[in-house]
Design a protein around this motif. Structure first.
Motif, PDB file in Angstrom:
ATOM      1  N   ASP A  59     -34.115  73.301  22.980  1.00 41.52           N
ATOM      2  CA  ASP A  59     -33.466  72.232  23.799  1.00 41.52           C
ATOM      3  C   ASP A  59     -31.979  71.852  23.699  1.00 41.52           C
ATOM      4  O   ASP A  59     -31.506  71.332  24.476  1.00 41.52           O
ATOM      5  CB  ASP A  59     -34.234  70.877  23.445  1.00 41.52           C
ATOM      6  CG  ASP A  59     -35.746  70.914  23.722  1.00 41.52           C
ATOM      7  OD1 ASP A  59     -36.182  71.636  24.708  1.00 41.52           O
ATOM      8  OD2 ASP A  59     -36.472  70.271  23.133  1.00 41.52           O
ATOM      9  N   LEU A  61     -39.783  65.972  32.309  1.00 39.21           N
ATOM     10  CA  LEU A  61     -40.082  64.351  31.889  1.00 39.21           C
ATOM     11  C   LEU A  61     -39.310  63.432  32.876  1.00 39.21           C
ATOM     12  O   LEU A  61     -39.239  62.231  32.540  1.00 39.21           O
ATOM     13  CB  LEU A  61     -39.683  64.053  30.429  1.00 39.21           C
ATOM     14  CG  LEU A  61     -40.244  65.034  29.334  1.00 39.21           C
ATOM     15  CD1 LEU A  61     -39.795  64.694  27.820  1.00 39.21           C
ATOM     16  CD2 LEU A  61     -41.676  64.833  29.155  1.00 39.21           C
ATOM     17  N   MET A  62     -38.786  63.987  33.786  1.00 36.12           N
ATOM     18  CA  MET A  62     -38.035  62.962  34.648  1.00 36.12           C
ATOM     19  C   MET A  62     -38.748  62.566  35.983  1.00 36.12           C
ATOM     20  O   MET A  62     -38.583  61.368  36.120  1.00 36.12           O
ATOM     21  CB  MET A  62     -36.770  63.763  35.045  1.00 36.12           C
ATOM     22  CG  MET A  62     -35.568  63.971  34.239  1.00 36.12           C
ATOM     23  SD  MET A  62     -34.261  64.486  34.905  1.00 36.12           S
ATOM     24  CE  MET A  62     -33.436  63.260  35.608  1.00 36.12           C
ATOM     25  N   ARG A 106     -36.392  68.361  27.084  1.00 30.62           N
ATOM     26  CA  ARG A 106     -36.795  67.049  26.576  1.00 30.62           C
ATOM     27  C   ARG A 106     -35.718  66.093  27.322  1.00 30.62           C
ATOM     28  O   ARG A 106     -35.787  65.827  28.577  1.00 30.62           O
ATOM     29  CB  ARG A 106     -36.819  66.885  25.279  1.00 30.62           C
ATOM     30  CG  ARG A 106     -38.195  67.496  24.597  1.00 30.62           C
ATOM     31  CD  ARG A 106     -38.667  66.855  23.142  1.00 30.62           C
ATOM     32  NE  ARG A 106     -37.709  67.002  22.260  1.00 30.62           N
ATOM     33  CZ  ARG A 106     -37.855  66.537  21.073  1.00 30.62           C
ATOM     34  NH1 ARG A 106     -38.985  66.252  20.626  1.00 30.62           N
ATOM     35  NH2 ARG A 106     -36.839  66.951  20.092  1.00 30.62           N
ATOM     36  N   HIS A 107     -34.850  65.457  26.580  1.00 22.92           N
ATOM     37  CA  HIS A 107     -33.817  64.518  27.059  1.00 22.92           C
ATOM     38  C   HIS A 107     -32.563  64.841  27.314  1.00 22.92           C
ATOM     39  O   HIS A 107     -31.619  64.092  27.427  1.00 22.92           O
ATOM     40  CB  HIS A 107     -34.011  63.038  26.430  1.00 22.92           C
ATOM     41  CG  HIS A 107     -35.350  62.566  25.989  1.00 22.92           C
ATOM     42  ND1 HIS A 107     -36.000  62.070  27.469  1.00 22.92           N
ATOM     43  CD2 HIS A 107     -36.229  62.404  25.269  1.00 22.92           C
ATOM     44  CE1 HIS A 107     -37.173  61.697  26.941  1.00 22.92           C
ATOM     45  NE2 HIS A 107     -37.482  61.846  25.499  1.00 22.92           N
ATOM     46  N   CYS A 108     -32.552  66.383  27.034  1.00 25.57           N
ATOM     47  CA  CYS A 108     -31.242  66.912  27.064  1.00 25.57           C
ATOM     48  C   CYS A 108     -31.049  67.966  28.402  1.00 25.57           C
ATOM     49  O   CYS A 108     -32.035  68.719  28.503  1.00 25.57           O
ATOM     50  CB  CYS A 108     -30.984  67.826  25.993  1.00 25.57           C
ATOM     51  SG  CYS A 108     -29.456  68.537  25.758  1.00 25.57           S
ATOM     52  N   GLY A 109     -30.233  67.663  29.275  1.00 29.22           N
ATOM     53  CA  GLY A 109     -29.921  68.762  30.387  1.00 29.22           C
ATOM     54  C   GLY A 109     -29.330  70.022  30.219  1.00 29.22           C
ATOM     55  O   GLY A 109     -29.141  70.721  31.179  1.00 29.22           O
ATOM     56  N   THR A 120     -34.881  68.764  34.814  1.00 20.94           N
ATOM     57  CA  THR A 120     -35.326  68.743  33.522  1.00 20.94           C
ATOM     58  C   THR A 120     -36.513  68.136  33.339  1.00 20.94           C
ATOM     59  O   THR A 120     -37.007  67.156  34.316  1.00 20.94           O
ATOM     60  CB  THR A 120     -34.171  68.153  32.611  1.00 20.94           C
ATOM     61  OG1 THR A 120     -33.194  68.476  32.904  1.00 20.94           O
ATOM     62  CG2 THR A 120     -34.818  68.209  31.188  1.00 20.94           C
ATOM     63  N   ASP A 127     -30.823  69.858  21.828  1.00 23.37           N
ATOM     64  CA  ASP A 127     -30.468  68.475  21.854  1.00 23.37           C
ATOM     65  C   ASP A 127     -30.301  67.941  20.345  1.00 23.37           C
ATOM     66  O   ASP A 127     -30.554  66.640  20.308  1.00 23.37           O
ATOM     67  CB  ASP A 127     -31.632  67.858  22.307  1.00 23.37           C
ATOM     68  CG  ASP A 127     -33.019  68.079  21.633  1.00 23.37           C
ATOM     69  OD1 ASP A 127     -33.008  69.047  20.680  1.00 23.37           O
ATOM     70  OD2 ASP A 127     -34.144  67.468  21.813  1.00 23.37           O
ATOM     71  N   THR A 148     -30.505  66.232  36.084  1.00 17.40           N
ATOM     72  CA  THR A 148     -30.977  66.314  34.671  1.00 17.40           C
ATOM     73  C   THR A 148     -30.869  64.845  33.908  1.00 17.40           C
ATOM     74  O   THR A 148     -30.311  63.955  34.977  1.00 17.40           O
ATOM     75  CB  THR A 148     -29.827  66.982  33.881  1.00 17.40           C
ATOM     76  OG1 THR A 148     -28.470  66.327  33.871  1.00 17.40           O
ATOM     77  CG2 THR A 148     -29.560  68.620  34.107  1.00 17.40           C
ATOM     78  N   PRO A 149     -31.341  64.684  32.930  1.00 18.24           N
ATOM     79  CA  PRO A 149     -31.147  63.044  32.348  1.00 18.24           C
ATOM     80  C   PRO A 149     -29.715  62.839  32.603  1.00 18.24           C
ATOM     81  O   PRO A 149     -29.626  61.450  32.916  1.00 18.24           O
ATOM     82  CB  PRO A 149     -31.568  63.272  30.803  1.00 18.24           C
ATOM     83  CG  PRO A 149     -32.577  64.491  30.808  1.00 18.24           C
ATOM     84  CD  PRO A 149     -31.879  65.467  32.041  1.00 18.24           C
ATOM     85  N   GLU A 150     -28.752  63.621  32.530  1.00 17.00           N
ATOM     86  CA  GLU A 150     -27.514  63.153  32.391  1.00 17.00           C
ATOM     87  C   GLU A 150     -27.010  62.707  33.953  1.00 17.00           C
ATOM     88  O   GLU A 150     -26.347  61.739  34.021  1.00 17.00           O
ATOM     89  CB  GLU A 150     -26.489  64.269  32.107  1.00 17.00           C
ATOM     90  CG  GLU A 150     -26.656  64.578  30.406  1.00 17.00           C
ATOM     91  CD  GLU A 150     -27.613  65.463  30.122  1.00 17.00           C
ATOM     92  OE1 GLU A 150     -28.381  65.891  30.748  1.00 17.00           O
ATOM     93  OE2 GLU A 150     -27.749  65.673  28.811  1.00 17.00           O
TER      94      GLU A 150
END
Ligand code: ADP
Length: 319
Positions: free
Chosen positions: A127, A223-224, A171-174, A221, A129, A191-193
């Motif tokens: 990831d 989970l979005m 996960r939470h990193c694009g 990404t 992350d 992406t999360p970003e």
């Protein structure tokens, strides 16, 4: 110190084997005994610990996954469980532990260190992350896997004038999505970003169709959002066939690339250096091509990963 242990924990990543090998071989060359702990913190709690020698890590540098095994073991949050783990390490006379894993695994390593047992963390996750390092072990290999998938989607999408949505891990990193988009020439990055802005995305896709684009590849990404729902929405608004592809665990497997093998080997050797210098509670990173180490607590709680605005700008220009 005379004896060290090594384990892999959390989500597996290509290059973890090379990292274990790095720790084992560097440890042996310093005259240390090295012990492998099977299946992460779970095996540590169950005292599944075995001495490793040179040949224990023969023929693993090129293999994906982790021969020590990995596990999710939420029970490790319990202090009594960790106390038992430390007891097991002491039974074997092991003085310090190298933990290869992601953020969650770092948290476990941090807590062991706080209980007086020195640990060193190595960032092993696809990831990318983890704070305090430019790259994590496994990221570059996963990136190549994602690009390979995107290339294949491009072939079939352009033949059928289809819109493809490809869901990438992270996960939470694009980072994986972002870099795969640039290397794979995707038209749209979510992406999360950046966040997901459906109307904006739709407008851009329509603009592409108007310009005569034969295909559209949207990288997003995990989970979005529900990508199948998103595909239905785009199909109904554009009238173009739209399909979502979730790459899933394919991204975790495969032979590590040269980059990951070298990174993992360097990090494994560096972890042993740190232990020889009496360091504990540190995590290893690579920043600007140099090996660095930070306080694990800082990496988890205080340091932020930089958002690659430079790369987002490049991606924007090339679409
Ligand atoms: P990753 O290391 O890839 O981020 P996880 O978040 O699943 O993966 O964490 C791996 C393991 O680390 C968990 O299953 C658990 O055993 C341990 N761990 C995670 N968080 C904590 C915590 N707060 N305290 C102690 N151990 C933890």
């Amino acid at each position: 110190i005379k004896k060290i242990g090594v384990l892999t924990s959390g989500g597996d990543a290509p290059g973890m084997n090379a990292a274990i090998r790095g720790v084992v071989r560097a440890g042996l060359s310093e005259g240390l005994e090295v012990y492998g702990v099977y299946d992460g913190y779970q095996g540590l709690h169950q005292n599944r610990i075995q001495k490793l020698d040179r040949s224990s890590v023969s023929d693993v540098i090129n293999r994906g996954g982790t021969f020590l095994g990995s596990a999710r073991f939420p029970e490790f949050r319990d202090e009594k469980v960790r106390a038992q783990a430390i007891e097991n390490l002491k039974i074997h006379g092991i003085d310090a532990l190298v933990v290869i894993g992601g953020d969650g695994s770092y948290m476990g390593a941090k807590k062991l260190t706080e209980m007086g047992y020195p640990c060193i963390g190595l960032p092993g996750t696809i990831d990318n992350d983890v704070a305090g390092t430019d790259y994590t072990i496994g990221f570059m290999t996963a990136l190549n896997t994602v690009i390979d998938a995107i290339d294949r989607l491009r072939d079939t999408s352009s033949s059928h004038q289809r819109i493809s949505i490809v869901e990438v891990m992270g996960r939470h990193c694009g980072d994986l999505t972002l870099m795969a988009s640039i290397a794979g020439g995707c038209e749209y990055i979510i992406t999360p970003e950046t966040g997901l802005h459906k109307e904006q995305l739709l407008a851009k896709i329509k603009e592409g169709i108007y310009k005569g684009k034969k295909h559209a590849i949207v990288a997003i990404t995990e989970l979005m959002t529900d990508v199948n729902q998103l595909a239905k929405y785009i199909e109904s608004e554009t009238g173009r066939e739209t399909r979502a592809t979730v790459l899933g665990h394919i991204q975790r497997g495969g032979q590590p690339t040269a980059f990951d093998r070298i990174l993992a080997s360097r990090m494994g050797a560096y972890a042993v250096d740190l232990l020889m210098q009496g360091e504990g509670g540190r995590c290893v990173g690579v920043q600007n091509e140099k090996m660095v180490h930070h306080d694990i607590i800082d990496a988890i709680e205080n340091m932020k990963r930089p958002v690659r605005t430079d790369l987002y700008k490049v991606a924007d220009k090339l679409f």
